[in-house]
Design a protein around this motif. Sequence first.
Motif, PDB file in Angstrom:
ATOM      1  N   LEU A  39       0.837  -1.095   0.029  1.00 47.14           N
ATOM      2  CA  LEU A  39      -0.070   0.038   0.040  1.00 47.14           C
ATOM      3  C   LEU A  39       0.829   1.343  -0.002  1.00 47.14           C
ATOM      4  O   LEU A  39       2.014   1.095   0.372  1.00 47.14           O
ATOM      5  N   PRO A  40       0.243   2.411  -0.443  1.00 50.02           N
ATOM      6  CA  PRO A  40       1.265   3.536  -0.560  1.00 50.02           C
ATOM      7  C   PRO A  40       1.384   4.235   0.645  1.00 50.02           C
ATOM      8  O   PRO A  40       0.636   4.007   1.620  1.00 50.02           O
ATOM      9  N   ILE A  41       2.855   4.666   0.897  1.00 52.09           N
ATOM     10  CA  ILE A  41       3.035   5.372   2.008  1.00 52.09           C
ATOM     11  C   ILE A  41       3.600   6.615   1.902  1.00 52.09           C
ATOM     12  O   ILE A  41       4.480   6.906   1.107  1.00 52.09           O
ATOM     13  N   THR A  42       3.325   7.695   2.529  1.00 50.19           N
ATOM     14  CA  THR A  42       3.651   9.235   2.167  1.00 50.19           C
ATOM     15  C   THR A  42       4.237   9.499   3.615  1.00 50.19           C
ATOM     16  O   THR A  42       3.828   9.328   4.589  1.00 50.19           O
ATOM     17  N   SER A  44       5.205  11.879   6.601  1.00 49.88           N
ATOM     18  CA  SER A  44       4.455  12.743   7.163  1.00 49.88           C
ATOM     19  C   SER A  44       5.739  13.983   7.539  1.00 49.88           C
ATOM     20  O   SER A  44       6.835  13.722   7.656  1.00 49.88           O
ATOM     21  N   LYS A 231       4.368   3.035  11.537  1.00 46.49           N
ATOM     22  CA  LYS A 231       4.374   3.808  10.317  1.00 46.49           C
ATOM     23  C   LYS A 231       5.231   4.827  10.022  1.00 46.49           C
ATOM     24  O   LYS A 231       5.831   5.124   9.081  1.00 46.49           O
ATOM     25  N   MET A 250       3.324  -2.628   7.540  1.00 44.43           N
ATOM     26  CA  MET A 250       1.953  -1.674   7.489  1.00 44.43           C
ATOM     27  C   MET A 250       0.884  -1.796   6.483  1.00 44.43           C
ATOM     28  O   MET A 250      -0.243  -1.770   6.996  1.00 44.43           O
ATOM     29  N   GLN A 253      -0.834  -4.006   9.510  1.00 41.96           N
ATOM     30  CA  GLN A 253      -1.246  -2.976  10.288  1.00 41.96           C
ATOM     31  C   GLN A 253      -2.685  -2.145   9.921  1.00 41.96           C
ATOM     32  O   GLN A 253      -3.643  -2.087  10.488  1.00 41.96           O
ATOM     33  N   SER A 254      -2.507  -1.970   8.642  1.00 38.96           N
ATOM     34  CA  SER A 254      -3.723  -1.267   7.735  1.00 38.96           C
ATOM     35  C   SER A 254      -4.967  -2.212   7.780  1.00 38.96           C
ATOM     36  O   SER A 254      -6.121  -1.698   8.279  1.00 38.96           O
ATOM     37  N   HIS A 257      -6.322  -2.301  11.207  1.00 35.15           N
ATOM     38  CA  HIS A 257      -7.041  -1.338  11.652  1.00 35.15           C
ATOM     39  C   HIS A 257      -8.488  -1.296  11.113  1.00 35.15           C
ATOM     40  O   HIS A 257      -9.604  -0.791  11.722  1.00 35.15           O
ATOM     41  N   VAL A 258      -8.572  -1.719   9.708  1.00 31.42           N
ATOM     42  CA  VAL A 258      -9.835  -1.584   9.109  1.00 31.42           C
ATOM     43  C   VAL A 258     -10.679  -2.669   9.836  1.00 31.42           C
ATOM     44  O   VAL A 258     -12.103  -2.356  10.137  1.00 31.42           O
ATOM     45  N   ILE A 260     -10.734  -3.665  12.856  1.00 35.66           N
ATOM     46  CA  ILE A 260     -11.363  -3.199  14.073  1.00 35.66           C
ATOM     47  C   ILE A 260     -12.254  -2.151  13.952  1.00 35.66           C
ATOM     48  O   ILE A 260     -13.341  -2.153  14.611  1.00 35.66           O
ATOM     49  N   ALA A 261     -12.060  -1.121  12.977  1.00 40.78           N
ATOM     50  CA  ALA A 261     -12.958  -0.124  12.726  1.00 40.78           C
ATOM     51  C   ALA A 261     -14.407  -0.708  12.103  1.00 40.78           C
ATOM     52  O   ALA A 261     -15.467  -0.249  12.847  1.00 40.78           O
TER      53      ALA A 261
ATOM     54  N   ILE B 146      -8.420   4.658  10.732  1.00 45.07           N
ATOM     55  CA  ILE B 146      -8.256   4.406   9.073  1.00 45.07           C
ATOM     56  C   ILE B 146      -7.052   5.402   8.566  1.00 45.07           C
ATOM     57  O   ILE B 146      -6.423   5.103   7.848  1.00 45.07           O
ATOM     58  N   VAL B 149      -3.086   4.924   8.851  1.00 46.19           N
ATOM     59  CA  VAL B 149      -2.496   3.772   8.370  1.00 46.19           C
ATOM     60  C   VAL B 149      -2.630   4.042   6.611  1.00 46.19           C
ATOM     61  O   VAL B 149      -3.357   4.640   6.104  1.00 46.19           O
TER      62      VAL B 149
END
Lengths: 291, 205
Positions: A39-42, A44, A231, A250, A253-254, A257-258, A260-261, B146, B149
């Motif tokens: 997945l893309p990572i930018t 911060s 991250k 990641m 982890q992504s 998170h999805v 759990i949400a 969301i 990540v």
Amino acid sequence: MAAKRPSGWAVRLMALDRRVIFVLIFLATALPLLFPVNLPITASPRVKAAFDTVDRLPAGTYVLMSLDYEPDIKAELQPMSIAVLRHCFRKGLKPIVLTLYPAAPGLIERALAIASEAEGKKRNEDFVFLGYKSGSQSVILGLGESIRTMFPRDFWGTPLDDIPMMKGKNSYADFPLVINLSGSAIADYYIRIAATRYQRPMVLGATAVMATDYYPYLSSKQILGLIGGMKGAAEYERLMDITGDARRGMDAQSLIHVTIALLVILGNVALFFTGGLKPGGSGGAREGTGR
Amino acid sequence: MRNGPLVITFLVATSLVAMFFIPHHKVQEGQSVLLNWANVVYAFALILGSLTLWVSHQKKVLARAEGWPYSVVTLAALSFVTVAGTVQGVEEGTLVNRYYNMVNSPLASTMFALLAFFIASAAFRAFRARNAEATLLLGTAIVMMIGRVSVGEFLWSGFPPVTEWLLDVPNLAAKRAIALGIGLGAISTALKIILGIDRTYLGRS
């Protein structure tokens, strides 16, 4: 008049066996690790600032690195250590590494081995590992006066005076940058002592849950960059253009998170249909306690 | 003599505070001596801690108290690491090094990793939008989960700026306030101890 009976599916969902949740979390962790999707990572601004601070140092600069974590949080901080060490090595910097955690040397040795092998660097020529010293705050204070008093020998028992790389390096004043990657309040001590009292530029790496505690120190410029959790480590790897454990992790982890949400949203929808969200609502059905 | 500990506390604490702010080399040398003393105390604390650990678990084993087999494991691990580390050292390939890599490290990681399962289960059961405040917390938590990540960025490019704003504005304001509060509280507590107002550390109120 009899109260409206709560929907059957909602009641069943409320009473969902927690083992189902465990299986979902297991799959959300395992599948992306087995089948990476990258997945893309930018990066911060905080991680970019940490990266730029290290990147701006000229080759040959000495960097004091305190890596303070144990195996419980290695998933977050070990990839971070490897990425930062590789960056230092790639730039020709000279990291002097130490730890204030008794169970950390094994992890740090591994991180140093991976990073030095990847960048073709040698122990005691390009980096030194001082090992562990008990005392946390007093050691951090002591490093401002004499590294040799705190660490007379390196981790492998070589006297510091016998390591040519250590010649003339004996306190914070000899290090244009202090890096602390920590999973505890040791980060606070470094900020108070190394960054504030001794006025050393400092970069901090912390676990994700800790990272937000240190945002005020970024805006006050007591730390120049902050790498937060896996991250942050993945962003650092992205800036380094390498793929390490953080970028691989990641994806997992992504998905966690999805998952759990979605579970939280589903739980609230089910509660709504059972009347639990209405004023005075009793829940319509007992919330499952799981087994 | 009753006031002896109070006088020592006052003198040591005020000296250390003064040393922190006085850059003169003589003062700093004095501080180095005190730091060495502190390190010696830490070393003794480690020994004392190990002995206390041994004694408390030994008592449990001898009394066959609840969970005593775990105490046997603790005592065996403590003995093994101490003896093997002293005899062989901790270098690559030694018993302690293998124990660290094959037992300690995976166990510690596993214990922490289990949290993900329990957090997921607890979030599903406890995270409810029962009132306005809880709904606000729930909404923010989901956006953060969301948005922080990689998949958040993949789903909607607006997630990262929203999460950055949440972190940089409301979060930072709250953290700064808490940090200031903790700082003032710490100064107040320290002053009470230094001036002898709070004497609970002496074992009496």
